[in-house]
Scaffold this active site. Structure first.
Site, PDB file in Angstrom:
ATOM      1  CE1 TYR A 185      -3.921   2.197   0.678  1.00 55.49           C
ATOM      2  CE2 TYR A 185      -2.538   3.196   2.376  1.00 55.49           C
ATOM      3  CZ  TYR A 185      -3.677   3.218   1.586  1.00 55.49           C
ATOM      4  OH  TYR A 185      -4.559   4.260   1.681  1.00 55.49           O
ATOM      5  N   PRO A 186       0.565   2.294  -0.736  1.00 51.00           N
ATOM      6  CG  PRO A 186      -0.331   3.600  -2.462  1.00 51.00           C
ATOM      7  CD  PRO A 186      -0.661   2.442  -1.570  1.00 51.00           C
ATOM      8  CB  ALA A 187       0.735   4.932   3.608  1.00 49.34           C
ATOM      9  CE  LYS A 188       0.662  -1.161   4.922  1.00 49.18           C
ATOM     10  NZ  LYS A 188       0.132  -1.075   6.293  1.00 49.18           N
ATOM     11  CB  VAL A 189       8.649   0.939   5.032  1.00 47.45           C
ATOM     12  CG1 VAL A 189      10.131   1.077   4.753  1.00 47.45           C
ATOM     13  CG2 VAL A 189       8.345   1.453   6.442  1.00 47.45           C
TER      14      VAL A 189
END
Length: 371
Positions: A185-189
């Site tokens: 998901y885009p907000a992951k590291v």
């Protein structure tokens, strides 16, 4: 000026140009499903995770469901899950037809409580359990979980959606797991340009089962060994992740640097900041603090006024969700510490390449509140 809770647009010089070129090339060649980019990504992911096998899939939730299915978990089976996690952990158990039982949270590391877990094992007799490496670290009892589940013949699935790049005793946290998952998901590291996920294992049979289930249960183009579903990762997603992986170490280093500044500054401001347990080197995914429940709304108002982003990860226990009620077959932890933690937790901004001036702005807002 204000500080966002997360900023995922701080791309390294040249990355966007490389992405534009890659999209153009793949589009020109109509390379949209499978192919070299997906194969390369799986090779890169396995190398980073320290595992023999990596199977890319459509999203992190599918990764959990594929892993459970590969373990043979299905209708009538019971699965232990943490009461503190994202809904996908709970949801995945229900979606494969199994019955979840929730386990309370340890207030020290904010992970699933090992003593309550042991009680649940004896009472529920589950086929599998899911442990979640929450907040960019994991349980101080991780080795105990792995050992106990092996002794009891219980499959342990490790939900690593927040732990890509985490080290445990100097090794990738995924490396010694039976089977583990992550999310892109885009907000992951390591974030994608949309949804994506992966399953990791050192077991060839499990890896083959996951790959088959994620591609309609195929054994050949028109041969099917099981009923699966379509969870293939798009080639464009794989390409974007391949372009980002070389920058992962620098991004994690910058996240850890910001996290360390929080550890240094917040205690002096009277804020209870939570640190990773011994033996973990975090990936800087999330800053975690605890406030008195009566105090938290007040500091949130100050943060809003100052334009400082914040989050509450997570605001409610799984066992308290209305959607969970019909499915839970057990709830372990009479004190319901998860609920208390959910009422107390507050997360300040933390993202790659966060500047010192942005951190100082966060600290200034906290100081303003403390006055």
């Amino acid at each position: 000026m204000g500080v966002p809770f997360i900023d995922i647009k701080r791309f390294e010089p040249g990355l966007l140009e490389a992405w534009e070129d890659k999209v153009k090339t793949l589009s020109k060649n109509a390379s949209f499903i499978g192919g070299e980019e997906v194969a390369l990504l799986e090779k890169n992911l396995a190398a980073t995770a320290g595992t023999k096998y990596s199977i890319a899939c459509a999203n992190g939730t599918d990764a959990l469901q594929l892993a459970l299915r590969a373990l043979g978990v299905g209708k009538g089976d019971k699965v232990l899950v943490p009461d503190s996690t994202f809904w996908a952990t709970f949801e995945s158990v229900v979606n494969v037809g199994a019955d979840p039982a929730t386990v309370d949270t340890n207030p020290d590391d904010l992970q699933m409580d090992f003593e309550e877990f042991k009680k649940a094992l004896e009472e529920v007799k589950p086929k599998a359990a899911i442990i979640v490496h929450l907040y960019g670290w994991g349980s101080s009892k991780l080795e105990d979980y792995r050992k106990l589940c092996k002794e009891k013949g219980v499959f342990l699935l490790e939900d690593g959606a927040q732990s890509f790049g985490v080290l445990y005793k100097g090794k990738p946290v995924y490396q010694d797991a039976l089977i583990t998952t992550t999310s892109f998901y885009p907000a992951k590291v390591l974030g994608g340009a949309g949804d994506g996920g992966a399953v990791f294992t050192n077991d060839e049979e499990l890896a083959n089962k996951v790959r088959m289930l994620g591609n309609h249960g195929r054994t050949s183009h028109y041969g099917y060994g099981d009923v699966g579903w379509n969870s293939r990762m798009d080639t464009l997603q794989a390409a974007f992740l391949n372009l980002n992986i070389p920058y992962l170490d620098a991004r994690i280093a910058s996240r850890r640097k910001a996290a360390e500044k929080y550890y240094q500054a917040l205690p002096g401001l009277g804020v209870n900041v939570i640190k990773p347990p011994k033996d973990f080197q975090e990936n800087g995914y999330c800053n975690v603090t605890l406030f008195d429940p009566a105090e938290r709304p007040k500091i949130q108002e100050v943060l809003k006024t100052k334009g400082i982003g914040f989050a509450v990860i997570y605001p409610g226990a799984m066992s308290d969700q209305p959607g969970a009620k019909p499915y839970i077959v057990g709830k372990f932890g009479k004190e319901h510490r998860t609920g208390k933690i959910c009422d107390s937790i507050l997360n300040f901004p933390l993202f790659p390449y966060m500047t010192d001036s942005e951190l100082e702005e966060v600290f200034a807002a906290i100081k303003e509140y403390k006055k």
